[in-house]
Enzyme design. Structure first.
Site, PDB file in Angstrom:
ATOM      1  CD  GLU A 137     -54.747 -48.552  40.856  1.00 47.71           C
ATOM      2  OE1 GLU A 137     -53.311 -48.308  41.154  1.00 47.71           O
ATOM      3  OE2 GLU A 137     -55.736 -47.453  41.268  1.00 47.71           O
ATOM      4  CE  LYS A 192     -60.173 -33.202  41.519  1.00 48.99           C
ATOM      5  NZ  LYS A 192     -58.613 -32.738  41.606  1.00 48.99           N
ATOM      6  NE  ARG A 217     -53.507 -29.699  37.322  1.00 47.51           N
ATOM      7  CZ  ARG A 217     -53.967 -31.066  37.320  1.00 47.51           C
ATOM      8  NH1 ARG A 217     -52.956 -31.819  36.603  1.00 47.51           N
ATOM      9  NH2 ARG A 217     -54.896 -31.429  37.876  1.00 47.51           N
ATOM     10  CB  VAL A 249     -59.188 -25.918  39.157  1.00 48.79           C
ATOM     11  CG1 VAL A 249     -60.158 -25.258  39.386  1.00 48.79           C
ATOM     12  CG2 VAL A 249     -58.590 -26.166  37.745  1.00 48.79           C
TER      13      VAL A 249
HETATM   14  C1  MV4 Z   1     -59.712 -45.579  40.795  1.00 49.90           C
HETATM   15  C2  MV4 Z   1     -61.090 -45.858  41.363  1.00 49.90           C
HETATM   16  C3  MV4 Z   1     -61.341 -46.888  42.188  1.00 49.90           C
HETATM   17  N1  MV4 Z   1     -60.499 -47.941  42.264  1.00 49.90           N
HETATM   18  N2  MV4 Z   1     -58.874 -46.575  40.989  1.00 49.90           N
HETATM   19  C4  MV4 Z   1     -60.734 -41.706  38.342  1.00 49.90           C
HETATM   20  C5  MV4 Z   1     -59.778 -40.682  37.689  1.00 49.90           C
HETATM   21  C6  MV4 Z   1     -58.208 -41.339  37.756  1.00 49.90           C
HETATM   22  N3  MV4 Z   1     -57.642 -40.532  38.204  1.00 49.90           N
HETATM   23  C7  MV4 Z   1     -58.690 -42.610  38.798  1.00 49.90           C
HETATM   24  N4  MV4 Z   1     -59.874 -42.802  38.951  1.00 49.90           N
HETATM   25  C8  MV4 Z   1     -60.708 -43.592  39.698  1.00 49.90           C
HETATM   26  N5  MV4 Z   1     -59.480 -44.531  40.103  1.00 49.90           N
HETATM   27  C9  MV4 Z   1     -59.292 -47.648  41.942  1.00 49.90           C
HETATM   28  N6  MV4 Z   1     -58.286 -48.410  41.950  1.00 49.90           N
HETATM   29  C10 MV4 Z   1     -62.116 -44.867  41.277  1.00 49.90           C
HETATM   30  C11 MV4 Z   1     -61.808 -43.635  40.277  1.00 49.90           C
HETATM   31  C12 MV4 Z   1     -62.899 -42.668  40.058  1.00 49.90           C
HETATM   32  C13 MV4 Z   1     -62.701 -41.594  40.676  1.00 49.90           C
HETATM   33  C14 MV4 Z   1     -61.607 -41.323  41.306  1.00 49.90           C
HETATM   34  C15 MV4 Z   1     -61.558 -39.737  41.918  1.00 49.90           C
HETATM   35  C16 MV4 Z   1     -62.452 -38.805  41.633  1.00 49.90           C
HETATM   36  C17 MV4 Z   1     -63.854 -39.389  40.945  1.00 49.90           C
HETATM   37  C18 MV4 Z   1     -63.710 -40.691  40.371  1.00 49.90           C
HETATM   38  C19 MV4 Z   1     -64.767 -41.076  39.537  1.00 49.90           C
HETATM   39  C20 MV4 Z   1     -64.815 -42.286  39.416  1.00 49.90           C
HETATM   40  C21 MV4 Z   1     -63.801 -43.094  39.122  1.00 49.90           C
END
Ligand code: MV4
Length: 456
Positions: A200, A237, A292, A295
């Site tokens: 994506e 987190k 779920r 936390v």
């Molecule tokens: C992303 C993103 C930027 N663009 N997807 C990190 C965990 C996983 N659940 C998805 N994540 C991310 N996906 C797109 N298309 C940036 C992250 C990401 C992130 C997201 C939420 C909280 C912290 C983060 C730290 C680094 C990257």
């Protein structure tokens, strides 16, 4: 209503579930590993059963041992908490086969949403805003290159079985894609036993904003507003809050309606969290669904007054959610700090004996913990020892209450992340609400930047 619930977890969340059961007049069964014999969840449950040695794979992840414990004690339901088996469609299926109620969504819904490519497809169909990307998983580098060319760089390659950041790779240019594709696949295979990936568009510095939902077995679905969870390190987190400073009442109503419709579309039941990325313009995009209790659920409880764990239990027992969307109100502001047994600068785990433990309460403060003076923090499980939640009439008051609580907390014998939390609470960007998923980059221990790739 259930007569007896087995709590398939440990630590503060096991206690949290036991509190809810007590208030509802339901008996509890604690399960524990050899390392947790003297834990508070064992002390406060009505019955307890040892399910194996310290290592989680041999105890808290051992489905036959947990099902046997439920059958021996005659429990009519299992609450899985968070982590461990909480998102195991397999455990939910085995429960069904054994006529034990799993307190969570139906196994088919857990399975659908656990496959991040399938979840994306289902949510897109339900009208949830999406980042451009592949329709489902991508089989080959050639196909990934084609998708990336269509949507434009940068792109992110994610594991279909992923979540929580493992098996992810950011790709800035086509030349880097083949290597990133292979690495993501290999990492996903190693971490989840399934190497499938999808592609994506990559957002550079988004916020992480998630919505709490509840759905019952009578077709009622409602949302309980958002949590801002942008302050993370290595996908763990550190601090969460509700409401988010960038979500107005109008945006909350719009996003909430999108989320409730999406949950209805997949016949979502019980508690769930819909995660979004939000860009600087306030546009939001679907990320994933967590099936779920999370936390950080207490910040939602503090601003809505809803007991989410009690609602989970009532819903699983076939009762209706006891209120309507129009009854849900949001009062004041709540912040949660996750206190970990770690060195606050290097984040290296710091297990050991807690010689003295005292976290003061007072107006607007809630402490969810299973720690106490003279308790041993073992290295077998995650390092979170307490959640401190502060509520105030506004964000400023919540911050002030959190600061005075952490400043007056006593945790002797181990290192904790409390000093780091105090730095965050005093950070001008935090105070101004200028947050993104890169917020913690400035607090990295090493001089070299922590890349997404390295942390995955
Ligand atoms: C992303 C993103 C930027 N663009 N997807 C990190 C965990 C996983 N659940 C998805 N994540 C991310 N996906 C797109 N298309 C940036 C992250 C990401 C992130 C997201 C939420 C909280 C912290 C983060 C730290 C680094 C990257």
């Amino acid at each position: 209503m259930f007569k007896k619930i087995l709590v398939a977890n440990r630590g503060e969340i096991a206690l949290r579930v036991i509190f809810a059961c007590r208030e509802l007049g339901i008996k509890t069964v604690a399960v524990y590993s050899a390392a947790d014999e003297n834990s508070l969840h064992v002390r406060f449950a009505d019955e307890d059963i040892c399910i194996g040695p310290a290592r989680s794979v041999d105890s808290y992840l051992n489905v036959p041992a947990i099902i046997s414990a439920a059958e021996i004690t005659g429990a009519d339901a299992i609450h899985p908490g968070y982590g461990f088996l909480s998102e195991s469609a397999y455990l939910a299926e085995v429960c069904e086969a054994c006529h034990i109620r799993f307190i969570g969504p139906d196994p088919s819904v857990i399975r659908l949403l656990g496959d991040k490519a399938k979840a994306r497809r289902a949510m897109k169909k339900a009208g949830v805003p999406m980042l451009p990307g592949s329709d489902g998983q991508v089989e080959s580098e050639e196909k990934a290159l084609k998708v990336a060319k269509d949507i434009g760089y940068p792109v992110i390659i994610k594991a279909v079985a992923g979540g929580g950041g493992r098996g992810m790779r950011v790709v800035k240019a086509p030349g880097d894609l083949p290597h990133a594709f292979k690495t993501a696949q290999r990492e996903a295979e190693a971490a989840f036993g399934r190497g499938d990936v999808y592609v994506e568009k990559y957002l550079e510095a988004p916020r992480h904003i998630e919505f709490q939902v509840l759905g019952d077995h009578h077709g009622n679905v409602l949302h309980l507003g958002e949590r801002e969870c942008s302050i993370q390190r290595r996908h763990q987190k550190l601090l969460e809050e509700s409401p988010s400073v960038v979500v107005s009442d109008k945006v909350r109503r719009k996003m909430g309606a999108v989320v409730a419709d999406a949950a209805r579309a997949v016949q979502y039941t019980n508690a769930g969290t819909f995660e979004f990325l939000m860009d600087e313009k306030g546009s939001f995009f679907f990320m994933e669904v967590n099936t779920r209790i999370q936390v950080e659920h207490p910040v939602t409880e503090m601003v809505t007054g809803v007991d989410l764990v009690k609602e989970q239990i009532r819903i699983a027992a076939g009762e209706r959610v006891s209120f309507k969307q129009s009854d849900v109100t949001f009062t004041g502001h709540a912040i949660e700090c996750r206190v970990n047994a770690e060195d606050p600068d290097t984040f290296v785990p710091s297990p050991g004996l807690i010689q003295a433990f005292s976290v003061p309460g007072g107006p607007g403060v809630r402490v969810d913990t299973a720690a106490h003076s003279d308790c041993l923090i073992t290295p077998y499980y995650d390092s979170m020892i307490a959640k401190v939640i502060a509520h105030g009439r506004d964000r400023q008051e919540a911050i002030a209450r959190m600061k005075r609580t952490l400043e007056m907390s006593v945790v002797e014998g181990i290192r904790t992340t409390i000093p780091l939390h105090l730095k965050i609470l005093n950070d001008p960007d935090f105070v101004a609400g200028r947050l993104s998923t890169h917020f913690m980059d400035r607090y990295q221990p090493k001089p070299k930047a922590q890349s997404l790739a390295e942390s995955a």
